[in-house]
Design a protein around this motif. Structure first.
Motif, PDB file in Angstrom:
ATOM      1  N   THR A  68      24.442  42.593  51.932  1.00 54.15           N
ATOM      2  CA  THR A  68      24.992  41.604  50.916  1.00 54.15           C
ATOM      3  C   THR A  68      26.039  42.320  50.064  1.00 54.15           C
ATOM      4  O   THR A  68      27.017  41.856  49.438  1.00 54.15           O
ATOM      5  CB  THR A  68      23.658  41.351  50.065  1.00 54.15           C
ATOM      6  N   ALA A  69      25.997  43.597  49.640  1.00 56.07           N
ATOM      7  CA  ALA A  69      26.840  44.287  49.091  1.00 56.07           C
ATOM      8  C   ALA A  69      28.127  44.433  49.560  1.00 56.07           C
ATOM      9  O   ALA A  69      29.218  44.103  49.004  1.00 56.07           O
ATOM     10  CB  ALA A  69      26.134  45.648  48.798  1.00 56.07           C
ATOM     11  N   SER A  70      28.220  44.608  50.773  1.00 55.17           N
ATOM     12  CA  SER A  70      29.321  44.656  51.733  1.00 55.17           C
ATOM     13  C   SER A  70      30.243  43.120  51.769  1.00 55.17           C
ATOM     14  O   SER A  70      31.333  42.870  51.646  1.00 55.17           O
ATOM     15  CB  SER A  70      29.410  45.110  52.973  1.00 55.17           C
ATOM     16  N   ALA A  71      29.176  42.246  51.907  1.00 54.89           N
ATOM     17  CA  ALA A  71      29.718  40.826  51.821  1.00 54.89           C
ATOM     18  C   ALA A  71      30.340  40.273  50.427  1.00 54.89           C
ATOM     19  O   ALA A  71      31.485  39.688  50.482  1.00 54.89           O
ATOM     20  CB  ALA A  71      28.665  39.678  52.184  1.00 54.89           C
ATOM     21  N   GLU A  72      29.672  40.924  49.367  1.00 56.59           N
ATOM     22  CA  GLU A  72      30.304  40.606  48.134  1.00 56.59           C
ATOM     23  C   GLU A  72      31.728  41.410  47.955  1.00 56.59           C
ATOM     24  O   GLU A  72      32.736  40.625  47.128  1.00 56.59           O
ATOM     25  CB  GLU A  72      29.349  41.279  46.935  1.00 56.59           C
ATOM     26  N   ALA A  73      31.802  42.418  48.300  1.00 56.81           N
ATOM     27  CA  ALA A  73      32.909  43.183  48.292  1.00 56.81           C
ATOM     28  C   ALA A  73      34.065  42.391  49.373  1.00 56.81           C
ATOM     29  O   ALA A  73      35.286  42.486  48.790  1.00 56.81           O
ATOM     30  CB  ALA A  73      32.720  44.680  49.067  1.00 56.81           C
ATOM     31  N   GLU A  74      33.597  42.115  50.282  1.00 57.46           N
ATOM     32  CA  GLU A  74      34.628  41.234  51.195  1.00 57.46           C
ATOM     33  C   GLU A  74      35.303  39.879  50.580  1.00 57.46           C
ATOM     34  O   GLU A  74      36.280  39.694  50.427  1.00 57.46           O
ATOM     35  CB  GLU A  74      34.044  41.163  52.521  1.00 57.46           C
ATOM     36  N   MET A  75      34.349  39.468  49.828  1.00 62.16           N
ATOM     37  CA  MET A  75      34.498  38.093  49.469  1.00 62.16           C
ATOM     38  C   MET A  75      35.418  38.497  47.872  1.00 62.16           C
ATOM     39  O   MET A  75      36.626  37.670  47.924  1.00 62.16           O
ATOM     40  CB  MET A  75      33.410  37.391  48.581  1.00 62.16           C
ATOM     41  N   ALA A  76      35.375  39.491  47.454  1.00 63.72           N
ATOM     42  CA  ALA A  76      36.063  39.945  46.148  1.00 63.72           C
ATOM     43  C   ALA A  76      37.555  40.145  46.812  1.00 63.72           C
ATOM     44  O   ALA A  76      38.701  39.911  46.228  1.00 63.72           O
ATOM     45  CB  ALA A  76      35.620  41.168  45.553  1.00 63.72           C
ATOM     46  N   GLU A  77      37.560  40.804  47.845  1.00 58.60           N
ATOM     47  CA  GLU A  77      39.092  41.184  48.554  1.00 58.60           C
ATOM     48  C   GLU A  77      39.809  39.921  48.832  1.00 58.60           C
ATOM     49  O   GLU A  77      40.863  39.916  48.713  1.00 58.60           O
ATOM     50  CB  GLU A  77      38.823  42.049  49.789  1.00 58.60           C
ATOM     51  N   LEU A  78      38.851  39.042  49.461  1.00 63.18           N
ATOM     52  CA  LEU A  78      39.573  37.884  49.987  1.00 63.18           C
ATOM     53  C   LEU A  78      40.012  37.000  48.812  1.00 63.18           C
ATOM     54  O   LEU A  78      41.250  36.506  48.615  1.00 63.18           O
ATOM     55  CB  LEU A  78      38.583  36.917  50.828  1.00 63.18           C
ATOM     56  N   ALA A  79      39.389  36.921  47.628  1.00 65.92           N
ATOM     57  CA  ALA A  79      39.797  36.228  46.723  1.00 65.92           C
ATOM     58  C   ALA A  79      41.096  37.119  45.998  1.00 65.92           C
ATOM     59  O   ALA A  79      42.018  36.008  45.496  1.00 65.92           O
ATOM     60  CB  ALA A  79      38.454  36.335  45.472  1.00 65.92           C
ATOM     61  N   ALA A  80      41.192  38.088  46.114  1.00 66.34           N
ATOM     62  CA  ALA A  80      42.428  38.802  45.455  1.00 66.34           C
ATOM     63  C   ALA A  80      43.552  38.445  46.484  1.00 66.34           C
ATOM     64  O   ALA A  80      44.725  38.412  45.783  1.00 66.34           O
ATOM     65  CB  ALA A  80      42.008  40.373  45.452  1.00 66.34           C
ATOM     66  N   LEU A  81      43.357  38.370  47.651  1.00 73.24           N
ATOM     67  CA  LEU A  81      44.474  38.227  48.563  1.00 73.24           C
ATOM     68  C   LEU A  81      44.813  36.737  48.320  1.00 73.24           C
ATOM     69  O   LEU A  81      45.924  36.405  48.365  1.00 73.24           O
ATOM     70  CB  LEU A  81      44.223  38.315  49.935  1.00 73.24           C
ATOM     71  N   ILE A  82      43.976  35.846  48.287  1.00 70.37           N
ATOM     72  CA  ILE A  82      44.367  34.419  48.069  1.00 70.37           C
ATOM     73  C   ILE A  82      45.073  34.312  46.641  1.00 70.37           C
ATOM     74  O   ILE A  82      46.096  33.376  46.759  1.00 70.37           O
ATOM     75  CB  ILE A  82      42.881  33.331  48.002  1.00 70.37           C
ATOM     76  N   ALA A  83      44.529  34.870  45.647  1.00 69.22           N
ATOM     77  CA  ALA A  83      45.489  34.869  44.377  1.00 69.22           C
ATOM     78  C   ALA A  83      46.617  35.628  44.387  1.00 69.22           C
ATOM     79  O   ALA A  83      47.783  34.916  44.055  1.00 69.22           O
ATOM     80  CB  ALA A  83      44.503  35.860  43.220  1.00 69.22           C
ATOM     81  N   LYS A  84      46.894  36.620  45.146  1.00 71.96           N
ATOM     82  CA  LYS A  84      48.040  36.964  45.497  1.00 71.96           C
ATOM     83  C   LYS A  84      49.198  36.080  46.314  1.00 71.96           C
ATOM     84  O   LYS A  84      50.201  36.211  45.945  1.00 71.96           O
ATOM     85  CB  LYS A  84      48.123  38.482  46.137  1.00 71.96           C
ATOM     86  N   ASN A  85      48.661  35.478  47.288  1.00 71.13           N
ATOM     87  CA  ASN A  85      49.466  34.689  48.052  1.00 71.13           C
ATOM     88  C   ASN A  85      49.725  33.422  47.490  1.00 71.13           C
ATOM     89  O   ASN A  85      50.767  32.953  47.639  1.00 71.13           O
ATOM     90  CB  ASN A  85      48.712  34.076  49.319  1.00 71.13           C
ATOM     91  N   THR A  86      48.892  32.930  46.519  1.00 69.24           N
ATOM     92  CA  THR A  86      49.101  31.801  45.708  1.00 69.24           C
ATOM     93  C   THR A  86      50.257  31.946  44.742  1.00 69.24           C
ATOM     94  O   THR A  86      51.148  31.150  44.635  1.00 69.24           O
ATOM     95  CB  THR A  86      48.023  31.269  44.899  1.00 69.24           C
ATOM     96  N   SER A  87      50.218  33.108  44.075  1.00 61.72           N
ATOM     97  CA  SER A  87      51.258  33.606  43.139  1.00 61.72           C
ATOM     98  C   SER A  87      52.766  33.543  43.940  1.00 61.72           C
ATOM     99  O   SER A  87      53.786  33.099  43.400  1.00 61.72           O
ATOM    100  CB  SER A  87      50.852  35.068  42.590  1.00 61.72           C
ATOM    101  N   ILE A  88      52.640  34.330  45.314  1.00 60.29           N
ATOM    102  CA  ILE A  88      53.882  34.285  45.978  1.00 60.29           C
ATOM    103  C   ILE A  88      54.384  32.953  46.330  1.00 60.29           C
ATOM    104  O   ILE A  88      55.711  32.638  45.994  1.00 60.29           O
ATOM    105  CB  ILE A  88      53.630  35.179  47.364  1.00 60.29           C
ATOM    106  N   LEU A  89      53.552  32.058  46.575  1.00 61.74           N
ATOM    107  CA  LEU A  89      53.978  30.705  46.846  1.00 61.74           C
ATOM    108  C   LEU A  89      54.445  29.974  45.811  1.00 61.74           C
ATOM    109  O   LEU A  89      55.572  29.284  45.829  1.00 61.74           O
ATOM    110  CB  LEU A  89      52.789  29.853  47.601  1.00 61.74           C
ATOM    111  N   LYS A  90      54.018  30.211  44.579  1.00 56.69           N
ATOM    112  CA  LYS A  90      54.423  29.437  43.328  1.00 56.69           C
ATOM    113  C   LYS A  90      55.810  30.208  43.026  1.00 56.69           C
ATOM    114  O   LYS A  90      56.736  29.308  42.492  1.00 56.69           O
ATOM    115  CB  LYS A  90      53.505  29.916  42.239  1.00 56.69           C
ATOM    116  N   ASP A  91      56.114  31.251  43.243  1.00 53.75           N
ATOM    117  CA  ASP A  91      57.167  31.978  42.972  1.00 53.75           C
ATOM    118  C   ASP A  91      58.303  31.488  43.789  1.00 53.75           C
ATOM    119  O   ASP A  91      59.438  31.366  43.447  1.00 53.75           O
ATOM    120  CB  ASP A  91      57.071  33.464  42.920  1.00 53.75           C
ATOM    121  N   SER A  92      58.097  31.308  45.031  1.00 53.06           N
ATOM    122  CA  SER A  92      59.089  30.802  45.937  1.00 53.06           C
ATOM    123  C   SER A  92      59.397  29.271  45.804  1.00 53.06           C
ATOM    124  O   SER A  92      60.376  28.712  46.439  1.00 53.06           O
ATOM    125  CB  SER A  92      58.666  31.135  47.499  1.00 53.06           C
ATOM    126  N   LEU A  93      58.698  28.544  44.969  1.00 52.88           N
ATOM    127  CA  LEU A  93      59.082  27.061  45.113  1.00 52.88           C
ATOM    128  C   LEU A  93      60.089  26.726  43.809  1.00 52.88           C
ATOM    129  O   LEU A  93      60.556  27.277  43.088  1.00 52.88           O
ATOM    130  CB  LEU A  93      57.695  26.277  44.717  1.00 52.88           C
TER     131      LEU A  93
END
Length: 93
Positions: A68-93
């Motif tokens: 459970t703890a490692s799944a929560e850590a993975e989810m947090a990492e994925l959320a950070a990557l999604i936020a980063k990629n969304t920011s990159i996409l917004k900047d490129s438009l």
């Protein structure tokens, strides 16, 4: 019996031949293994685990808490990557 002929009630009870009177003393609880899943969960709670952790450990073993703890850590990492990629996409438009 006192010196005045007055009897007093005994404060000690004879030992239970089975070793328990239905209620565990702290010495008995520490020396005996839990007999039910509820007793096991209670023991886990007494050791400092949360209700959720104690239930997970009782139902799925100790690995369940770490999973459970490692799944929560993975989810947090994925959320950070999604936020980063969304920011990159917004900047490129």
């Amino acid at each position: 019996m006192t010196g005045l002929g007055i009897t007093t009630k005994a404060t000690e009870t004879p030992p239970d031949p089975t070793g328990s009177a239905g209620v565990h003393t702290s010495a008995q609880a520490k020396s005996s293994k839990p007999q039910t899943i509820r007793e096991f969960e209670r023991a886990m709670r007494e050791m400092g685990y949360s209700q959720r952790e104690a239930t997970a450990i009782a139902n799925h073993g100790f690995k369940a808490v770490n999973a459970t703890a490692s799944a929560e850590a993975e989810m947090a990492e994925l959320a950070a990557l999604i936020a980063k990629n969304t920011s990159i996409l917004k900047d490129s438009l």
